[in-house]
Enzyme design. Structure first.
Site, PDB file in Angstrom:
ATOM      1  N   ARG A   1       7.615  10.432  -6.238  1.00 54.22           N
ATOM      2  CA  ARG A   1       7.531  11.360  -5.129  1.00 54.22           C
ATOM      3  C   ARG A   1       7.784  10.634  -3.814  1.00 54.22           C
ATOM      4  NH1 ARG A   1       8.289  16.255  -6.173  1.00 54.22           N
ATOM      5  NH2 ARG A   1       7.030  16.928  -4.398  1.00 54.22           N
ATOM      6  N   VAL A   2       8.451  11.316  -2.920  1.00 53.36           N
ATOM      7  CA  VAL A   2       8.723  10.716  -1.617  1.00 53.36           C
ATOM      8  C   VAL A   2       7.425  10.379  -0.909  1.00 53.36           C
ATOM      9  CG1 VAL A   2       9.734  11.131   0.652  1.00 53.36           C
ATOM     10  CG2 VAL A   2      10.961  11.833  -1.406  1.00 53.36           C
ATOM     11  N   ASP A   3       6.408  11.229  -1.094  1.00 49.89           N
ATOM     12  CA  ASP A   3       5.121  10.924  -0.471  1.00 49.89           C
ATOM     13  C   ASP A   3       4.332   9.896  -1.280  1.00 49.89           C
ATOM     14  OD1 ASP A   3       4.485  12.515  -2.606  1.00 49.89           O
ATOM     15  OD2 ASP A   3       3.547  14.108  -1.451  1.00 49.89           O
ATOM     16  N   ASP A   4       4.881   9.417  -2.371  1.00 52.64           N
ATOM     17  CA  ASP A   4       4.289   8.332  -3.141  1.00 52.64           C
ATOM     18  C   ASP A   4       5.078   7.037  -2.938  1.00 52.64           C
ATOM     19  OD1 ASP A   4       3.219  10.303  -5.995  1.00 52.64           O
ATOM     20  OD2 ASP A   4       2.159   9.730  -4.189  1.00 52.64           O
TER      21      ASP A   4
END
Length: 613
Positions: free
Chosen positions: A481-484
């Protein structure tokens, strides 16, 4: 036409391509010639997608009636395997059709009408997909809530969709543990009532784990499935639905706010689900197919409830735990049902890693010669698990750990941080630039949030939320994930990439990586590691793993901390609860919040004890 050419045809002329695919299903009214349209550009107006405009059909009819009418009524539809070995039975297509019609008639008797939501909170028993098909038969919109969610989470979903009927079970055994589902439903209904919405009827399936004399009961609202449904006629005329009529809602977990009710529609979802299963798994009527997915998630909707039945196959419904009574359970089911058929199995990468950790002997003691196609869905798969599971057979060339190429109709692009398309090999953000039939249409009651979440980040594109890497053949790896993404001294590192590097080590069964604050680097990598052999929890193994990551990715990707984890905190569906891992790593265990959906809450205490070891 080979799969790669089909993919190109679906991109070049989606209207013609999907019309040809849709012709394999029954339509009461055919779609118009120019049946597709969409808009992903917010500057040109609201986001929308439309397929098979003017067409009218019913997915329940296509899953059941057409096979019975074709003379396949006596073919097994569901092969049920319960939690305990020996608890098994078979339902034919005629059996399933009869029961679906009875439930559909019962729903109509409660005043449920086309477009109205019905909440389903059930274990993985045959009655779960039957309830879904019954809703679809009369045009009701089913909202399946995974049976591991807490009462508060269930109440949120009931309140949002305003369904006056809830379908549940008294309970279920998951391994050696009893889950009191009806008790949870009662608590959720009470919470919903306090917030202004009253559930009018609860249909309850009795399970021996919680017999009726021990089941909490509200007279006048609650009724038993066996008594009520059995009295209804075994035929219910299908409601012919417009292609863009709603089929189901499926809510996100709501871990960062109000749950999002993702809306899927009838025609597009039906055609894409059927085609996906047909071409990915080479499904033919009469084949035996086994998916361990739960219908509480989209994988269970597509790969167990709808996709297999749209193709006329025999589907295994498994209500147990893959590792109960031991890790050979899945393979024993495969051996049991192999006779005379070519088998297929679909599992999650999380399950694969769990089975890998428990050793090959559980696999090798069972005959797996019937298996022809193996599938893995739902999350990125690391190369080690991929190789362990691998067996030749796919619709495209395979590369270990790779998501390969998109399926029909899905036009992927790789964007940079500014939203510019990137050609050739490289890394970036995975997005989709055109509509496909089974894509979500909106969020229930909140189209603005739908647009803001999936389309506003990169105007003109559907934002998947994933980072990706693309090679010279155009194959795609999901990097997380981009937020990961963890930013270590200016290096952006996807958590999935580091996890993949760790699990490539032969001694590592599973890994979960998060980012933690660091006074110099900004962020540092914190890795939770489950070993194949727990006796090797020592500094030597820690150094081996760090060196392995250093070689696989580079020095900047080496974890700052390796935290031994005999097990990881997972929901009952196998999803790792990373919020819990972040709290443990940052010393905020008093702020863990709700961990009721964990399959084994005791894992948290174990991880706390091993912090710093």
């Amino acid at each position: 036409m080979d799969p790669v050419n089909r993919l190109q045809a679906s991109i070049d002329n989606p209207t013609a391509f999907w019309a040809k695919m849709a012709s394999n299903y029954y339509w009461q009214t055919k779609w118009v010639d120019n049946h597709t349209s969409y808009n992903f550009n917010l500057q040109k107006g609201p986001v929308f997608a439309e397929f098979f405009r003017g067409g009218r059909t019913n997915i329940s009819f296509n899953c059941l009636d057409r096979w019975v009418m074709a003379g396949r009524g006596n073919q097994p539809c569901f092969l049920f395997e319960g939690n305990d070995i020996g608890h098994a039975y078979v339902m034919t297509y005629q059996n399933v059709l009869d029961e679906v019609c009875r439930v559909a008639n019962w729903l109509r008797g409660q005043g449920v009408v086309k477009g109205e939501a019905v909440t389903i909170y059930m274990p993985m028993v045959c009655e779960l997909p039957i309830a879904m098909l019954a809703c679809a038969r009369i045009g009701a919109v089913h909202s399946v809530v995974f049976g591991g969610f807490s009462s508060d989470s269930l109440a949120q979903r009931i309140l949002d969709c305003q369904g006056k009927v809830v379908i549940t079970a008294s309970g279920i055994m998951r391994g050696a543990k009893a889950l009191p589902l009806k008790q949870i439903v009662d608590q959720a209904c009470a919470t919903a009532a306090k917030n202004g919405f009253k559930v009018q009827r609860v249909l309850c399936l009795e399970d021996s784990s919680v017999p009726r004399e021990a089941c909490p009961w509200q007279p006048g609202r609650d009724v038993w499935w066996r008594e009520e449904v059995s009295q209804r006629p075994s035929y219910c005329a299908p409601e012919w639905m417009d292609s863009e009529d709603r089929l189901f809602l499926l809510y996100t977990s709501g871990s960062t706010g109000k749950p999002k009710g993702v809306v899927h529609t009838t025609g597009g979802y039906m055609v894409a689900a059927g085609v996906t299963c047909r071409y990915t798994f080479d499904m033919q009527p009469g084949d035996i197919y086994f998916s361990t997915a739960d219908c509480g998630w989209i994988t269970g909707h597509t790969y167990l409830a709808y996709g297999p039945l749209l193709n006329g196959v025999t589907s295994v419904v498994f209500a147990g735990v893959p590792t109960y009574p031991d890790a050979s359970r899945v393979w024993s089911i495969i051996e049991k049902h192999k006779v005379g058929w070519e088998g297929r199995i679909v599992v999650s990468p999380t399950l694969l890693r769990s089975l890998l950790q428990m050793g090959d002997h559980h696999v090798k003691k069972h005959d797996r010669s019937s298996l022809r196609i193996l599938g893995s869905v739902g999350e990125p798969i690391n190369e080690h698990a991929w190789t362990w599971f691998h067996d030749p057979g796919s619709w495209c060339k395979l590369k270990p750990g790779c998501a390969s190429i998109p399926f029909f109709g899905v036009q992927t692009v790789m964007l940079d941080a500014n939203g510019n398309e990137q050609d050739g090999p490289g890394e970036g953000i995975l997005a989709i630039k055109s509509a496909w039939p089974s894509m979500a249409r909106t969020l229930h009651g909140d189209h603005d949030r739908f647009q803001a979440t999936y389309f506003a980040p990169f105007n003109g594109y559907y934002f998947t939320g994933d980072g990706c890497r693309r090679d010279e053949d155009g194959y795609i790896w999901i990097t997380g994930r981009v937020d990961d993404v963890i930013n270590v001294s200016g290096h952006r590192i996807g958590t999935a990439e580091v996890e993949g590097a760790l699990t490539e080590h032969a001694g590592c069964a599973e890994a979960a990586v998060i980012g933690i604050d660091h006074p110099v680097k900004g962020q540092a990598i914190y890795a939770y590691v489950t070993l194949v052999d727990s006796t090797r929890h020592d500094d030597k193994m820690r150094k081996e793993l760090m060196d392995h990551v250093r070689r696989a990715i580079g020095p900047f990707a080496v974890p700052e901390v390796v935290h031994w984890a005999p097990a990881l905190p997972k929901t009952r569906s196998g999803k790792i609860m990373r919020r819990v891992l972040r709290k443990i790593a940052s010393g905020e265990e008093k702020e863990l919040g709700d961990i009721s959906t964990l399959a084994e809450p005791s894992v948290v205490d174990t991880l706390l004890k091993l912090r710093g070891v």
